[in-house]
Design an enzyme around this catalytic site. Structure first.
Site, PDB file in Angstrom:
ATOM      1  N   GLU A  94     -41.580 -23.167  13.404  1.00 35.79           N
ATOM      2  CA  GLU A  94     -42.348 -21.972  13.044  1.00 35.79           C
ATOM      3  C   GLU A  94     -43.764 -22.383  12.627  1.00 35.79           C
ATOM      4  OE1 GLU A  94     -42.990 -19.043  13.215  1.00 35.79           O
ATOM      5  OE2 GLU A  94     -42.154 -17.772  11.643  1.00 35.79           O
TER       6      GLU A  94
ATOM      7  N   ASP B 218     -44.195 -18.207   4.832  1.00 38.28           N
ATOM      8  CA  ASP B 218     -44.955 -17.466   3.829  1.00 38.28           C
ATOM      9  C   ASP B 218     -43.943 -16.872   2.836  1.00 38.28           C
ATOM     10  OD1 ASP B 218     -47.196 -16.176   2.735  1.00 38.28           O
ATOM     11  OD2 ASP B 218     -47.091 -14.502   4.121  1.00 38.28           O
TER      12      ASP B 218
ATOM     13  N   GLY C 222     -40.932 -16.294   3.650  1.00 39.43           N
ATOM     14  CA  GLY C 222     -39.672 -16.927   4.036  1.00 39.43           C
ATOM     15  C   GLY C 222     -38.729 -15.974   4.748  1.00 39.43           C
TER      16      GLY C 222
ATOM     17  N   THR D 227     -38.911 -14.355   7.628  1.00 41.10           N
ATOM     18  CA  THR D 227     -38.720 -14.600   9.067  1.00 41.10           C
ATOM     19  C   THR D 227     -37.763 -15.768   9.296  1.00 41.10           C
ATOM     20  OG1 THR D 227     -40.996 -13.889   9.428  1.00 41.10           O
ATOM     21  CG2 THR D 227     -39.926 -15.031  11.251  1.00 41.10           C
ATOM     22  N   LEU D 228     -38.037 -16.859   8.601  1.00 38.65           N
ATOM     23  CA  LEU D 228     -37.209 -18.055   8.779  1.00 38.65           C
ATOM     24  C   LEU D 228     -35.781 -17.808   8.285  1.00 38.65           C
ATOM     25  CD1 LEU D 228     -38.083 -20.583  10.121  1.00 38.65           C
ATOM     26  CD2 LEU D 228     -38.754 -21.526   7.928  1.00 38.65           C
TER      27      LEU D 228
ATOM     28  N   ASP E   8     -52.833 -15.870  14.155  1.00 39.11           N
ATOM     29  CA  ASP E   8     -53.791 -14.807  14.493  1.00 39.11           C
ATOM     30  C   ASP E   8     -54.113 -13.912  13.315  1.00 39.11           C
ATOM     31  OD1 ASP E   8     -51.209 -13.433  14.409  1.00 39.11           O
ATOM     32  OD2 ASP E   8     -52.255 -11.761  15.354  1.00 39.11           O
TER      33      ASP E   8
HETATM   34  P1  IMP Z   1     -42.864 -14.811   6.444  1.00 40.22           P
HETATM   35  O1  IMP Z   1     -41.738 -14.102   7.089  1.00 40.22           O
HETATM   36  O2  IMP Z   1     -43.508 -14.001   5.353  1.00 40.22           O
HETATM   37  O3  IMP Z   1     -42.536 -16.219   5.984  1.00 40.22           O
HETATM   38  O4  IMP Z   1     -44.039 -14.890   7.477  1.00 40.22           O
HETATM   39  C1  IMP Z   1     -44.028 -15.625   8.588  1.00 40.22           C
HETATM   40  C2  IMP Z   1     -45.013 -15.052   9.582  1.00 40.22           C
HETATM   41  O5  IMP Z   1     -46.087 -14.337   8.962  1.00 40.22           O
HETATM   42  C3  IMP Z   1     -45.670 -16.162  10.337  1.00 40.22           C
HETATM   43  O6  IMP Z   1     -44.928 -16.524  11.463  1.00 40.22           O
HETATM   44  C4  IMP Z   1     -47.004 -15.541  10.709  1.00 40.22           C
HETATM   45  O7  IMP Z   1     -46.886 -14.799  11.891  1.00 40.22           O
HETATM   46  C5  IMP Z   1     -47.308 -14.575   9.580  1.00 40.22           C
HETATM   47  N1  IMP Z   1     -48.251 -15.157   8.608  1.00 40.22           N
HETATM   48  C6  IMP Z   1     -48.004 -15.482   7.335  1.00 40.22           C
HETATM   49  N2  IMP Z   1     -49.089 -15.995   6.736  1.00 40.22           N
HETATM   50  C7  IMP Z   1     -50.047 -16.002   7.681  1.00 40.22           C
HETATM   51  C8  IMP Z   1     -51.433 -16.441   7.674  1.00 40.22           C
HETATM   52  O8  IMP Z   1     -51.991 -16.962   6.698  1.00 40.22           O
HETATM   53  N3  IMP Z   1     -52.088 -16.294   8.855  1.00 40.22           N
HETATM   54  C9  IMP Z   1     -51.518 -15.771   9.968  1.00 40.22           C
HETATM   55  N4  IMP Z   1     -50.266 -15.351   9.996  1.00 40.22           N
HETATM   56  C10 IMP Z   1     -49.521 -15.469   8.864  1.00 40.22           C
END
Ligand code: IMP
Length: 177
Positions: A98, A102, A104, A106-107, A158
């Site tokens: 990945e 951020d 977490g 998604t993971l 992005d």
């Molecule tokens: P999570 O599910 O909050 O851990 O977010 C994961 C997804 O959020 C990543 O795969 C990115 O697509 C998006 N994301 C989180 N932080 C950033 C950032 O700083 N820049 C761009 N995309 C981000």
């Protein structure tokens, strides 16, 4: 809002050097194992394609896609699988790659989804880790860089669909229209 991505946080050579180290570690750990690297589209596309060229053990490559942030810089907390792996992962050693972890969410979702298919193991490799934003626990086995709570773009990441093509990682700063 328009943005300015001129503040480079991680340069192209720094990224490539770190990927070589991760690839060496992964190659050592997965020696003799049936490895499937699962890249998370779209953000991890650049990361995965460079990472796997540093992996020296036999492996397969798969991609999944999840619903993304859209045009916002904050997670809605909702994750949806919009593209699944093309082949069964049962009995294989799965390594999810990945771009950034951020909150977490998604993971966590991907780990739960892939673990349910009886793989031999499931592990994670992330290019960037923003630990201060974590909402759910996720194990990160291989980590490129730990960063502070800044919105970053480039090298696959992005903002509103833009900046993925930058070969480095930059902090996005908002600028007047
Ligand atoms: P999570 O599910 O909050 O851990 O977010 C994961 C997804 O959020 C990543 O795969 C990115 O697509 C998006 N994301 C989180 N932080 C950033 C950032 O700083 N820049 C761009 N995309 C981000």
């Amino acid at each position: 809002m328009s943005g300015d991505a001129s503040q480079v946080l991680i340069t192209e050579p720094e990224i490539q050097r770190r990927l070589s180290e991760l690839g060496a570690e992964i190659s050592r750990d997965y020696e003799g194992k049936d490895l499937v690297v699962v890249g998370v589209l779209t953000g991890a596309a650049l990361f995965v394609s460079d990472l796997i060229r540093t992996i020296t053990v036999p492996m397969e490559l798969e991609f999944v896609a999840v619903s993304s942030y859209g045009q916002a810089t904050n997670s809605s907390g909702e994750v949806r699988l919009v593209k699944d792996v093309g082949h069964p992962v049962r009995g294989k050693h799965v390594l999810v790659a990945e771009d950034i972890v951020d909150t977490g969410l998604t993971l966590r979702y991907l780990l739960d989804s892939l673990s349910a298919r009886q793989p031999a193991s499931v592990s994670t490799c992330v290019l960037l880790d923003k630990p201060s934003r974590r909402k759910v626990e996720v194990p990160v086995a291989y980590r490129g860089f730990v960063i502070e709570d800044r919105f970053v773009v480039g090298y696959g990441l992005d903002y509103a669909g833009r900046y993925r093509n930058l070969p480095y990682i930059a902090v996005l700063q908002s600028s007047p229209e």
